[in-house]
Design a protein around this motif. Structure first.
Motif, short mmCIF file in Angstrom:
data_model
loop_
_atom_site.label_atom_id
_atom_site.label_comp_id
_atom_site.label_asym_id
_atom_site.label_seq_id
_atom_site.Cartn_x
_atom_site.Cartn_y
_atom_site.Cartn_z
N LEU A 156 0.84 -1.19 0.00
CA LEU A 156 0.00 0.00 0.00
C LEU A 156 0.88 1.25 0.00
O LEU A 156 1.76 1.39 0.85
N PRO A 157 0.65 2.20 -0.92
CA PRO A 157 1.49 3.40 -1.06
C PRO A 157 1.13 4.49 -0.04
O PRO A 157 0.84 5.63 -0.41
N ILE A 158 1.18 4.17 1.22
CA ILE A 158 0.74 5.09 2.27
C ILE A 158 1.65 6.31 2.41
O ILE A 158 1.21 7.36 2.86
N LYS A 202 -7.90 -0.37 7.48
CA LYS A 202 -7.49 1.00 7.22
C LYS A 202 -6.17 1.25 7.94
O LYS A 202 -6.01 0.90 9.10
N TYR A 203 -5.21 1.85 7.21
CA TYR A 203 -3.90 2.17 7.75
C TYR A 203 -3.74 3.68 7.73
O TYR A 203 -4.05 4.34 6.74
N LYS A 259 2.66 8.26 0.20
CA LYS A 259 2.15 9.32 -0.68
C LYS A 259 0.87 9.94 -0.17
O LYS A 259 0.62 11.13 -0.35
N THR A 260 0.02 9.15 0.46
CA THR A 260 -1.33 9.61 0.80
C THR A 260 -1.56 9.85 2.29
O THR A 260 -2.46 10.61 2.64
N GLU A 265 -2.98 7.86 4.27
CA GLU A 265 -4.01 6.88 4.64
C GLU A 265 -4.23 5.95 3.47
O GLU A 265 -4.26 6.38 2.33
N GLU A 266 -4.39 4.69 3.77
CA GLU A 266 -4.70 3.69 2.74
C GLU A 266 -5.66 2.66 3.30
O GLU A 266 -5.67 2.41 4.51
N MET A 267 -6.44 2.05 2.42
CA MET A 267 -7.35 0.98 2.81
C MET A 267 -7.06 -0.23 1.93
O MET A 267 -6.91 -0.10 0.72
N CYS A 268 -6.96 -1.39 2.56
CA CYS A 268 -6.71 -2.62 1.82
C CYS A 268 -7.96 -3.00 1.03
O CYS A 268 -9.05 -3.07 1.58
N GLU A 269 -7.76 -3.24 -0.25
CA GLU A 269 -8.89 -3.59 -1.11
C GLU A 269 -9.44 -5.00 -0.84
O GLU A 269 -10.56 -5.29 -1.20
#
Length: 70
Positions: free
Chosen positions: A48-50, A64-65, A52-53, A55-59
């Motif tokens: 997950l490219p966290i 949620k990270y 850059k963002t 926050e990321e969510m695993c598809e």
């Protein structure tokens, strides 16, 4: 301000049922399921490219990270 009731330390053993994880730069690169999760009942590992963002969510599992300052 804390967005969630409890912060999770990525260095501790957790069940995959946990849905919100707080991570720091030392946890990168971030993958789900992570080393802290039980793998036998999990999905394929995805990165997950966290960085850059923030926050990321695993598809796959919806975990949620959130990247936080150390």
């Amino acid at each position: 301000m804390t967005l969630f009731n409890e912060e999770i330390d990525m260095s501790k053993e957790l069940a995959n049922a946990q849905k919100v994880y707080y991570v720091t730069q030392k946890d990168l690169p971030l993958s789900c399921p992570g080393d802290h999760m039980t793998l036998w009942n999990s999905h394929p590992k995805v990165y997950l490219p966290i960085a850059k963002t923030g926050e990321e969510m695993c598809e796959y599992c919806g975990a949620k990270y959130i990247l936080k300052d150390e």
